[in-house]
Design a protein around this motif. Structure first.
Motif, PDB file in Angstrom:
ATOM      1  N   ASP A  31       1.157  -1.111   0.203  1.00 19.10           N
ATOM      2  CA  ASP A  31       0.380   0.216  -0.092  1.00 19.10           C
ATOM      3  C   ASP A  31       1.133   1.265  -0.174  1.00 19.10           C
ATOM      4  N   LEU A  32       1.944   1.272   0.553  1.00 21.32           N
ATOM      5  CA  LEU A  32       2.637   2.097   0.742  1.00 21.32           C
ATOM      6  C   LEU A  32       3.179   3.379  -0.907  1.00 21.32           C
ATOM      7  N   PHE A  33       4.295   1.308  -1.581  1.00 22.42           N
ATOM      8  CA  PHE A  33       4.578   1.867  -2.700  1.00 22.42           C
ATOM      9  C   PHE A  33       3.577   1.548  -3.824  1.00 22.42           C
ATOM     10  N   GLN A  34       2.265   0.844  -3.813  1.00 28.33           N
ATOM     11  CA  GLN A  34       1.918   1.254  -5.018  1.00 28.33           C
ATOM     12  C   GLN A  34       1.499   1.830  -5.716  1.00 28.33           C
ATOM     13  N   VAL A  35       1.502   3.384  -5.353  1.00 29.25           N
ATOM     14  CA  VAL A  35       1.113   4.546  -6.341  1.00 29.25           C
ATOM     15  C   VAL A  35       2.050   4.607  -7.555  1.00 29.25           C
ATOM     16  N   TYR A  36       3.557   4.650  -6.491  1.00 32.51           N
ATOM     17  CA  TYR A  36       4.740   4.824  -7.719  1.00 32.51           C
ATOM     18  C   TYR A  36       4.601   3.824  -8.424  1.00 32.51           C
ATOM     19  N   CYS A  37       4.473   2.961  -8.925  1.00 38.04           N
ATOM     20  CA  CYS A  37       4.398   1.660  -9.812  1.00 38.04           C
ATOM     21  C   CYS A  37       3.164   2.146 -10.653  1.00 38.04           C
ATOM     22  N   ASP A  38       1.346   2.171 -10.040  1.00 34.86           N
ATOM     23  CA  ASP A  38       0.780   2.712 -10.963  1.00 34.86           C
ATOM     24  C   ASP A  38       1.319   3.893 -12.004  1.00 34.86           C
ATOM     25  N   LEU A  39       1.999   4.857 -11.065  1.00 30.91           N
ATOM     26  CA  LEU A  39       2.944   6.324 -12.115  1.00 30.91           C
ATOM     27  C   LEU A  39       3.797   6.374 -12.978  1.00 30.91           C
ATOM     28  N   LYS A 126      19.401   7.386   0.887  1.00 26.18           N
ATOM     29  CA  LYS A 126      20.974   8.826   1.077  1.00 26.18           C
ATOM     30  C   LYS A 126      22.169   8.011   0.650  1.00 26.18           C
ATOM     31  N   ASP A 127      22.312   7.123   1.674  1.00 36.64           N
ATOM     32  CA  ASP A 127      23.768   6.762   1.709  1.00 36.64           C
ATOM     33  C   ASP A 127      24.626   5.951   0.710  1.00 36.64           C
ATOM     34  N   ASN A 128      23.906   6.386  -0.364  1.00 38.55           N
ATOM     35  CA  ASN A 128      24.226   5.784  -1.824  1.00 38.55           C
ATOM     36  C   ASN A 128      24.195   4.036  -1.966  1.00 38.55           C
ATOM     37  N   TYR A 129      22.964   3.647  -0.797  1.00 38.87           N
ATOM     38  CA  TYR A 129      22.810   2.107  -1.140  1.00 38.87           C
ATOM     39  C   TYR A 129      21.997   2.221  -2.567  1.00 38.87           C
ATOM     40  N   ALA A 130      22.430   0.940  -3.376  1.00 36.49           N
ATOM     41  CA  ALA A 130      21.253   0.828  -4.165  1.00 36.49           C
ATOM     42  C   ALA A 130      20.490  -0.625  -3.687  1.00 36.49           C
ATOM     43  N   LEU A 131      19.014   0.575  -2.880  1.00 37.92           N
ATOM     44  CA  LEU A 131      18.355  -0.845  -2.208  1.00 37.92           C
ATOM     45  C   LEU A 131      17.284  -1.339  -3.075  1.00 37.92           C
ATOM     46  N   GLY A 132      16.727  -1.422  -4.303  1.00 40.70           N
ATOM     47  CA  GLY A 132      15.995  -1.772  -4.855  1.00 40.70           C
ATOM     48  C   GLY A 132      16.030  -1.306  -6.090  1.00 40.70           C
ATOM     49  N   THR A 133      15.357  -1.593  -7.506  1.00 39.91           N
ATOM     50  CA  THR A 133      14.850  -1.467  -8.698  1.00 39.91           C
ATOM     51  C   THR A 133      13.127  -0.824  -8.859  1.00 39.91           C
ATOM     52  N   LEU A 134      13.109  -0.241  -9.933  1.00 44.84           N
ATOM     53  CA  LEU A 134      11.307  -0.164 -10.261  1.00 44.84           C
ATOM     54  C   LEU A 134      11.923  -0.853 -11.955  1.00 44.84           C
ATOM     55  N   CYS A 135      11.571  -1.751 -11.841  1.00 48.40           N
ATOM     56  CA  CYS A 135      11.358  -1.979 -12.989  1.00 48.40           C
ATOM     57  C   CYS A 135      10.573  -2.398 -14.185  1.00 48.40           C
ATOM     58  N   MET A 136      10.491  -1.972 -15.675  1.00 48.71           N
ATOM     59  CA  MET A 136       9.037  -1.938 -16.040  1.00 48.71           C
ATOM     60  C   MET A 136       9.455  -2.701 -17.716  1.00 48.71           C
ATOM     61  N   VAL A 137       8.532  -3.701 -17.674  1.00 51.62           N
ATOM     62  CA  VAL A 137       8.474  -4.555 -19.061  1.00 51.62           C
ATOM     63  C   VAL A 137       7.167  -4.342 -20.101  1.00 51.62           C
ATOM     64  N   ASN A 138       7.720  -3.863 -21.146  1.00 50.80           N
ATOM     65  CA  ASN A 138       6.934  -3.634 -22.558  1.00 50.80           C
ATOM     66  C   ASN A 138       6.394  -5.348 -22.991  1.00 50.80           C
ATOM     67  N   ASN A 139       6.004  -6.068 -22.899  1.00 51.18           N
ATOM     68  CA  ASN A 139       5.943  -7.561 -23.699  1.00 51.18           C
ATOM     69  C   ASN A 139       5.495  -7.581 -24.929  1.00 51.18           C
ATOM     70  N   ASP A 140       4.802  -5.837 -25.613  1.00 50.44           N
ATOM     71  CA  ASP A 140       3.873  -6.340 -26.471  1.00 50.44           C
ATOM     72  C   ASP A 140       4.708  -6.144 -27.406  1.00 50.44           C
ATOM     73  N   GLY A 141       6.222  -5.498 -27.923  1.00 50.30           N
ATOM     74  CA  GLY A 141       6.818  -5.115 -28.292  1.00 50.30           C
ATOM     75  C   GLY A 141       7.938  -4.033 -27.730  1.00 50.30           C
ATOM     76  N   ASN A 158      13.737   8.609  -6.870  1.00 50.20           N
ATOM     77  CA  ASN A 158      13.938   9.031  -5.353  1.00 50.20           C
ATOM     78  C   ASN A 158      12.651   9.140  -4.043  1.00 50.20           C
ATOM     79  N   SER A 159      11.686   9.338  -4.820  1.00 47.25           N
ATOM     80  CA  SER A 159      10.562   9.164  -3.431  1.00 47.25           C
ATOM     81  C   SER A 159      10.512   7.538  -2.830  1.00 47.25           C
ATOM     82  N   ILE A 160      10.596   6.339  -3.651  1.00 47.13           N
ATOM     83  CA  ILE A 160      10.786   5.872  -3.406  1.00 47.13           C
ATOM     84  C   ILE A 160      11.752   5.542  -2.231  1.00 47.13           C
ATOM     85  N   ALA A 161      13.213   6.119  -2.484  1.00 45.43           N
ATOM     86  CA  ALA A 161      14.025   6.004  -1.965  1.00 45.43           C
ATOM     87  C   ALA A 161      13.923   6.614  -0.451  1.00 45.43           C
TER      88      ALA A 161
END
Length: 272
Positions: A31-39, A126-141, A158-161
């Motif tokens: 619930d905290l992060f769903q909006v970022y994926c939708d955006l 903020k400590d310059n650690y890559a904690l995660g990723t936001l990855c997008m895929v388009n399977n239609d082409g 940046n907002s997620i971090a």
């Protein structure tokens, strides 16, 4: 390609420790992060967007949109092998962009390579650690991003971090505040025990309890037994609540509206 492990960042040990501190790997809070994926999905036009965190060996989906539930759902974990493209996104502060995976010089031989668009953005705290990723895929082409879209998705990561940093700090502060609250409570009277603390916290939260359970609190003047049998916090109890920092504070809720993505994200950044 072999099926070995994907390369690890140079600061892997510290990075993993920071991920674990978020408390989200085993208890995702989509619930905290769903909006970022939708955006991200709406801004880029990609079919799906997934926000993931990475501990020592696994990638964990924290929030996602546009994915078939039979393929991936929140909480699903996968090994960080050489075939896990998103693991490579952790290695560079800039996004990994492949308009057509089947034509990429490195990934064209991937077992699942095809005419697919891919865009992976690191989530760096903020400590310059890559904690995660936001990855997008388009399977239609094949699908590419404009510079403007890239800038907008970077704002989203940046907002997620920032939210991850706040969650970690809040978790640490909550633990510290609980210890301080317990210390304040015990200092009020040596006879107060854990059962009394539970009763006091329950009354503070407007949870009805039996008068016998609150007997010690009533005798010490921290609570009052009203004529109707209800138990309330006394003036002395209110003072102790303040010392324990138990006062209720209004939570600020962010309402996201509007059609212009740039304005929307800038508003999100200012609200956080």
């Amino acid at each position: 390609m072999s099926v070995g492990l994907a390369p690890r960042p140079a600061n892997e040990e510290q990075r993993v420790a920071a991920v674990v501190k978020t408390g989200l790997i085993d208890s995702p809070n989509p619930d905290l992060f769903q909006v970022y994926c939708d955006l991200a999905k709406d801004i880029t036009g990609f079919q799906s967007a997934t926000f993931s965190l990475y501990d020592g060996e696994m990638q964990c989906a924290i929030a996602l949109t546009g994915r078939d539930p039979s393929e991936k759902k929140v909480g699903d974990k996968g090994m960080r092998t050489e075939h896990n493209i998103c693991s490579y996104v952790l290695l560079d502060p800039e996004p990994l962009l492949m308009p057509d995976v089947s034509k990429d010089p490195i990934w064209k031989n991937h077992p699942k390579a095809g005419p697919v668009g891919y865009a992976g953005f690191p989530v760096i705290n903020k400590d310059n650690y890559a904690l995660g990723t936001l990855c997008m895929v388009n399977n239609d082409g094949p699908k590419s991003l404009s510079e403007h879209q890239i800038d907008l998705v970077k704002k989203i990561t940046n907002s997620i971090a920032h939210l991850l940093d706040l969650k970690t700090e809040q978790k640490e502060m909550t633990s510290q505040n609980m210890l301080e609250a317990l210390s304040k409570f015990r200092k009020y009277d040596d006879g107060l025990g854990l059962a009394d603390l539970h009763a006091f916290m329950s009354i503070s939260a407007d949870i009805k309890i039996d008068g016998e359970i609150a007997k010690n609190l009533i005798n010490l003047g921290l609570c009052d037994l009203n004529a109707d049998g209800a138990i309330s916090i006394s003036s002395s109890g209110v003072d102790l609540q303040r010392e324990m920092r138990l006062e209720t504070k209004a939570m600020k809720r962010v309402k996201l509206t509007g059609e212009d993505a740039s304005t929307l994200i800038d508003r999100m950044m200012s609200e956080i």
